[in-house]
Every structure is written in structure tokens, then in C-alpha cells.
Write a protein that holds these residues in place. Structure first.
Motif, PDB file in Angstrom:
ATOM      1  N   ALA A 206       0.828  -1.214   0.000  1.00 37.81           N
ATOM      2  CA  ALA A 206       0.000   0.000   0.000  1.00 37.81           C
ATOM      3  C   ALA A 206       0.859   1.259   0.000  1.00 37.81           C
ATOM      4  CB  ALA A 206      -0.917  -0.013   1.215  1.00 37.81           C
ATOM      5  N   LYS A 207       2.001   1.203   0.684  1.00 38.05           N
ATOM      6  CA  LYS A 207       2.901   2.353   0.711  1.00 38.05           C
ATOM      7  C   LYS A 207       3.635   2.510  -0.616  1.00 38.05           C
ATOM      8  CE  LYS A 207       6.797   4.307   3.306  1.00 38.05           C
ATOM      9  NZ  LYS A 207       7.754   4.090   4.421  1.00 38.05           N
ATOM     10  N   ALA A 208       4.002   1.395  -1.243  1.00 34.33           N
ATOM     11  CA  ALA A 208       4.745   1.454  -2.502  1.00 34.33           C
ATOM     12  C   ALA A 208       3.882   1.923  -3.655  1.00 34.33           C
ATOM     13  CB  ALA A 208       5.339   0.081  -2.811  1.00 34.33           C
ATOM     14  N   TYR A 209       2.595   1.553  -3.643  1.00 31.41           N
ATOM     15  CA  TYR A 209       1.687   1.899  -4.741  1.00 31.41           C
ATOM     16  C   TYR A 209       0.385   2.469  -4.160  1.00 31.41           C
ATOM     17  CZ  TYR A 209       4.952  -0.978  -7.364  1.00 31.41           C
ATOM     18  OH  TYR A 209       6.085  -1.502  -7.920  1.00 31.41           O
ATOM     19  N   PRO A 210       0.400   3.729  -3.737  1.00 34.38           N
ATOM     20  CA  PRO A 210      -0.796   4.308  -3.109  1.00 34.38           C
ATOM     21  C   PRO A 210      -1.921   4.506  -4.120  1.00 34.38           C
ATOM     22  CG  PRO A 210       0.894   5.982  -3.412  1.00 34.38           C
ATOM     23  CD  PRO A 210       1.518   4.678  -3.789  1.00 34.38           C
ATOM     24  N   LEU A 211      -3.147   4.435  -3.624  1.00 29.85           N
ATOM     25  CA  LEU A 211      -4.322   4.655  -4.466  1.00 29.85           C
ATOM     26  C   LEU A 211      -4.642   6.135  -4.690  1.00 29.85           C
ATOM     27  CD1 LEU A 211      -6.668   1.840  -3.139  1.00 29.85           C
ATOM     28  CD2 LEU A 211      -5.817   2.060  -5.463  1.00 29.85           C
ATOM     29  N   PRO A 212      -4.648   6.983  -3.646  1.00 31.04           N
ATOM     30  CA  PRO A 212      -5.065   8.378  -3.850  1.00 31.04           C
ATOM     31  C   PRO A 212      -4.010   9.195  -4.592  1.00 31.04           C
ATOM     32  CG  PRO A 212      -4.382   8.052  -1.579  1.00 31.04           C
ATOM     33  CD  PRO A 212      -4.372   6.698  -2.231  1.00 31.04           C
ATOM     34  N   LEU A 213      -4.478  10.279  -5.233  1.00 36.75           N
ATOM     35  CA  LEU A 213      -3.571  11.193  -5.920  1.00 36.75           C
ATOM     36  C   LEU A 213      -3.051  12.274  -4.995  1.00 36.75           C
ATOM     37  CD1 LEU A 213      -5.328  11.746  -9.371  1.00 36.75           C
ATOM     38  CD2 LEU A 213      -3.263  10.446  -8.909  1.00 36.75           C
ATOM     39  N   LEU A 214      -3.923  12.823  -4.177  1.00 39.05           N
ATOM     40  CA  LEU A 214      -3.553  13.948  -3.328  1.00 39.05           C
ATOM     41  C   LEU A 214      -2.942  13.447  -2.026  1.00 39.05           C
ATOM     42  CD1 LEU A 214      -6.722  16.184  -3.811  1.00 39.05           C
ATOM     43  CD2 LEU A 214      -4.543  16.308  -5.025  1.00 39.05           C
ATOM     44  N   GLY A 215      -1.831  14.043  -1.672  1.00 42.12           N
ATOM     45  CA  GLY A 215      -1.224  13.741  -0.387  1.00 42.12           C
ATOM     46  C   GLY A 215      -0.210  12.628  -0.413  1.00 42.12           C
ATOM     47  N   SER A 216      -0.543  11.478  -0.994  1.00 38.79           N
ATOM     48  CA  SER A 216       0.351  10.315  -0.914  1.00 38.79           C
ATOM     49  C   SER A 216       0.837   9.834  -2.280  1.00 38.79           C
ATOM     50  CB  SER A 216      -0.363   9.161  -0.199  1.00 38.79           C
ATOM     51  OG  SER A 216      -1.538   8.802  -0.896  1.00 38.79           O
ATOM     52  N   MET A 217       0.600  10.627  -3.335  1.00 37.12           N
ATOM     53  CA  MET A 217       1.043  10.219  -4.668  1.00 37.12           C
ATOM     54  C   MET A 217       2.567  10.170  -4.722  1.00 37.12           C
ATOM     55  SD  MET A 217       0.237  11.999  -8.361  1.00 37.12           S
ATOM     56  CE  MET A 217       1.262  13.435  -8.015  1.00 37.12           C
ATOM     57  N   LEU A 218       3.097   9.173  -5.411  1.00 40.45           N
ATOM     58  CA  LEU A 218       4.543   9.061  -5.552  1.00 40.45           C
ATOM     59  C   LEU A 218       5.093  10.247  -6.338  1.00 40.45           C
ATOM     60  CD1 LEU A 218       4.991   5.262  -6.431  1.00 40.45           C
ATOM     61  CD2 LEU A 218       5.250   6.354  -4.208  1.00 40.45           C
ATOM     62  N   GLU A 219       6.288  10.665  -5.968  1.00 44.47           N
ATOM     63  CA  GLU A 219       6.943  11.766  -6.669  1.00 44.47           C
ATOM     64  C   GLU A 219       7.280  11.338  -8.095  1.00 44.47           C
ATOM     65  OE1 GLU A 219       8.251  15.137  -7.835  1.00 44.47           O
ATOM     66  OE2 GLU A 219       7.531  14.946  -5.753  1.00 44.47           O
ATOM     67  N   LYS A 220       6.787  12.082  -9.072  1.00 48.49           N
ATOM     68  CA  LYS A 220       6.996  11.703 -10.471  1.00 48.49           C
ATOM     69  C   LYS A 220       8.332  12.180 -11.018  1.00 48.49           C
ATOM     70  CE  LYS A 220       3.158   9.540 -10.735  1.00 48.49           C
ATOM     71  NZ  LYS A 220       2.955   9.459  -9.295  1.00 48.49           N
ATOM     72  N   PHE A 221       8.951  13.154 -10.369  1.00 45.81           N
ATOM     73  CA  PHE A 221      10.257  13.644 -10.798  1.00 45.81           C
ATOM     74  C   PHE A 221      11.200  13.689  -9.603  1.00 45.81           C
ATOM     75  CE2 PHE A 221       7.053  15.514 -13.589  1.00 45.81           C
ATOM     76  CZ  PHE A 221       7.509  15.098 -14.832  1.00 45.81           C
ATOM     77  N   PRO A 222      11.605  12.519  -9.092  1.00 47.58           N
ATOM     78  CA  PRO A 222      12.482  12.500  -7.915  1.00 47.58           C
ATOM     79  C   PRO A 222      13.872  13.032  -8.245  1.00 47.58           C
ATOM     80  CG  PRO A 222      12.251  10.295  -8.817  1.00 47.58           C
ATOM     81  CD  PRO A 222      11.315  11.163  -9.592  1.00 47.58           C
ATOM     82  N   SER A 223      14.544  13.531  -7.221  1.00 45.61           N
ATOM     83  CA  SER A 223      15.901  14.036  -7.419  1.00 45.61           C
ATOM     84  C   SER A 223      16.892  12.895  -7.634  1.00 45.61           C
ATOM     85  CB  SER A 223      16.332  14.872  -6.201  1.00 45.61           C
ATOM     86  OG  SER A 223      16.242  14.099  -5.014  1.00 45.61           O
TER      87      SER A 223
END
Length: 408
Positions: A206-223
């Protein structure tokens, strides 16, 4: 009275043959020889063999415990509750993955349509006479460009193709977890450790692939690009240093083989996919910045049409719109975000193999390890190799440029 006696004697004489026949049949049945078939035995498969077989097929590690199993019905009820939740999560991730894939197609089609329409109206405005037609075409073009810019900023932020790939991976991994829980229940007598481990894996997924977009979405452009991690952190194992040779399928040679495989995975496969992920990320960043800038340039060029005799406003409005359409099609039609997530997931797959091998090697008590021969088969299959090819890879690991995996 005499007639009655005569008729009775006649009836008795007629029934005697049938009675004798029935007595002979019954006696034959009673005295028939009995055939002793003996005890019918069925082949038995050990639970350890079934677990290893299921791990080989699913590619997901199955828990092993040396503690005595419990007959507590609450443990079984908890596992069934977790399995029901996992089955529900499979459907949720599957449905949301399809929804976000639709977002990618529909948003890309809408943005490209608005961008091309804005460029067309800019060209028509240059041909129109002064007055209301010119102003109407200019305003329409500007509105379309601005709307396309706003939608494009949102689309570049959330990366729908990458979101869809995340949900596909989550659905596949939750299916594997459900099969693992079903296997634990089928083997019988699970204990509280199985419940805790299943809960940890659900939370890690659940942490690796979160369902919601707001708040817990994975960073799409990580450093920094790092492998995806969907499994819980393995606890440090303790034990005593004992004899290894010939115990539980392990030998010193096999240990060294596995260490060499880990070395190749780290130096070649893992490093290669991290590098590919970094390149995909840089390309995605460049395209994400270029698209909105080009649509803004198109809007600016459209706003200056008719204010000067020069042709540069028309060139800006039309050419910028055409190039923006090409850039957006390359980014979202080519699903660069999905490619980045695929590379990140492949790196995570190699990281999981590495941790699985190291957790067994670091276990000092050989009997608590996974069977060495079974682990060797699993690693070979996960890397798309035969056992002989895996041994050959370990033998030439230091001087060979060959990658460990032949799958991807």
C-alpha cells in the motif's frame, strides 16, 4: 375342514422349493470368501516441497517458521480477513489502473485537439480583415492555448501513464500475495507469525503503490532514481555458526556462487536499469517543461497577430502549436512516464532477488535457511537461466561483461 387341510398342504408344498432356494442363496452369500484389499496408501508431499514449488511459480517468498503451529481458529479467521482485503485491493488497483490509462488517452487527445485548433485559428486570423472576425479568431486561439497549457500542466504533474503502470504492478503483486496466503492456509495450521507477515506485506504494498492522488502520490520527478520497493524490510537474523557442507542443500561452493550472482546483479543489471531510469527521467523532465512553454509561446504569438505587419506573430502562433503537439505526443503518447516506472520496477525486482539471497546467506543457522538447491533453482528461473548457465555466470563473474538476467 378336510378341504381346508388339503389346500393348506398344497400351498406348503409349492412354497418349499422357493424357501430352499432362498436359504441356499443366503448361505452362499454368508460363506463367500472375503477379499482383503489391505490399506490403500496415497502419496504424501511435504509442506516444505509445496511451499518451495509455490515460491518458484509465483516468484514471491513464502514464510517459513520453525515454531510449533497453532490450532487457534482466530488465526485462520484473521488470515481469511486479510485475504478478503487483498482480493478487494486487486480489483481496486485493476479498476483504477484502467481509469488512469483512460485519463492518459483522453487528456492527450483533448490537449492536442485544442493546440492544433489554436494554431489553425492563428493562421486564419492572419488572413482575416481587421475588425470582429480578426478579434474573434485571436481570442478563440488564445483561450484554446491557455486551456491547453492548464491541462498540460496538470497532466505533466500527475503523469497518467506512470500512474497506470503503478496500478498494474500493484494489482499483480497483490495477486501474488493472495496466492501466498491461500497456500499458507492450504498447508494447514498457520500461526500468528503468518498473520503479522501478511499484514506487513499488505502495508508495504500500500505504501509502494498508493491509491489516492492527493497527499500520498509518488513523486513523479524525484531528485534521485531508486529501485521500487514493495516488500517489508527483512529483520536481521540470528543464530549460531554451524557446519554448512551438505546441510539443507547448502555448501561453501553454493554460497560463493550466490555471492557472485549478487555481485553481477549489482554491478550490471541493477546499475544498468538505474541508469536507464535516470535517462528516462531526464527526457520526461525536458518534455514536461517544453510542452507548456510552447503553448504559452503560441498564445503570445496569437495575441500579436494583426498588430504589426511582420510575420513573426503568425509564425510563433502556428509553429509553436505544431511543435507543442509533437512534444506532447512524444511524452504522453510514447508514455515516457510509464517507461521510467518500468525501469524502476525492474531495478526493484533485482533488488528483491539480492535481498532474498543475502537474507539466507546471513542466516548463520543453516537449518533455518531456505533449502539451498531450491533457492538456486528459483534464482536461475527468475533470471531466465538454466542451472548450468547460472553456475557458468558465477564462475566468470569477475571478468565477464554479461548481464545476470536474460529476461529483460
Amino acid at each position: 375342514m378336510a378341504g381346508i387341510l388339503v389346500s393348506s398342504s398344497l400351498l406348503l408344498s409349492k412354497s418349499l422349493p422357493s424357501l430352499r432356494c432362498r436359504r441356499e442363496i443366503v448361505g452362499a452369500r454368508v460363506n463367500a470368501p472375503r477379499v482383503h484389499l489391505g490399506v490403500v496408501s496415497h502419496p504424501k508431499l511435504s509442506s516444505r516441497y509445496l511451499v518451495d514449488e509455490m515460491e518458484t511459480r509465483t516468484g514471491y517468498p513464502i514464510a517459513r517458521h520453525d515454531t510449533k503451529s497453532s490450532d487457534d481458529p482466530r488465526v485462520i479467521a484473521k488470515l481469511y480477513a486479510i485475504m478478503e482485503a487483498v482480493a478487494d485491493r486487486v480489483e481496486m488497483h485493476k479498476n483504477i489502473g484502467e481509469q488512469r490509462d483512460n485519463w492518459n488517452r483522453l487528456l492527450l487527445t483533448s490537449i492536442n485537439a485544442m493546440t492544433l485548433s489554436g494554431a489553425t485559428m492563428t493562421g486564419l486570423a492572419a488572413l482575416a480583415a481587421e475588425g470582429s472576425p480578426l478579434m474573434a479568431l485571436k481570442l478563440s486561439s488564445i483561450v484554446l492555448y491557455v486551456a491547453a497549457t492548464g491541462l498540460l500542466l496538470v497532466m505533466n504533474k500527475i503523469q497518467p501513464s506512470q500512474l497506470a503502470e503503478e496500478q498494474r504492478n500493484a494489482a499483480r503483486l497483490f495477486k501474488q500475495l493472495r496466492v501466498q496466503i491461500e497456500t499458507t492456509l492450504a498447508l494447514g495450521k498457520p500461526d500468528i507469525n503468518d498473520v503479522n507477515e501478511a499484514m506487513e506485506k499488505v502495508l508495504a504494498l500500500a505504501k509502494a503503490y498508493p491509491l489516492p492522488l492527493l497527499g500520498s502520490m509518488l513523486e513523479k520527478f524525484p531528485s534521485k532514481v531508486e529501485p521500487a520497493r514493495w516488500w517489508p524490510k527483512q529483520r536481521s537474523k540470528q543464530g549460531f555458526v554451524g557446519k554448512i557442507e551438505g546441510k539443507n542443500g547448502w555448501t561453501r561452493k553454493l554460497e560463493e556462487e550466490m555471492r557472485q550472482v549478487i555481485r553481477v546483479l549489482k554491478q550490471k543489471d541493477l546499475a544498468e536499469y538505474i541508469d536507464l531510469g535516470s535517462k528516462a527521467l531526464k527526457l520526461n523532465k525536458m518534455l514536461s517543461i517544453s510542452g507548456p512553454l510552447l503553448t504559452i509561446v503560441g498564445a503570445l504569438g496569437s495575441s500579436f497577430v494583426g498588430t504589426t505587419d511582420c510575420s513573426w506573430p503568425v509564425m510563433m502562433g502556428v509553429v509553436a502549436g505544431a511543435v507543442a503537439t509533437a512534444v506532447n505526443s512524444l511524452e504522453h503518447g510514447g508514455q515516457v512516464g510509464m517507461v521510467f516506472e518500468m525501469y524502476r520496477g525492474n531495478a526493484g525486482f533485482f533488488k528483491l532477488i539480492e535481498e532474498n539471497i543475502m537474507s539466507n546467506i546471513n542466516e548463520k543457522d543453516v537449518e533455518r535457511r531456505e533449502n539451498g538447491e531450491i533457492l538456486e533453482i528459483k534464482v536461475a528461473l527468475q533470471l531466465g537461466r538454466s542451472l548450468s548457465e547460472l553456475k557458468q555466470l558465477a564462475a566468470i563473474a569477475e571478468c565477464s561483461e554479461e548481464f545476470a538476467s536474460k529476461l529483460f
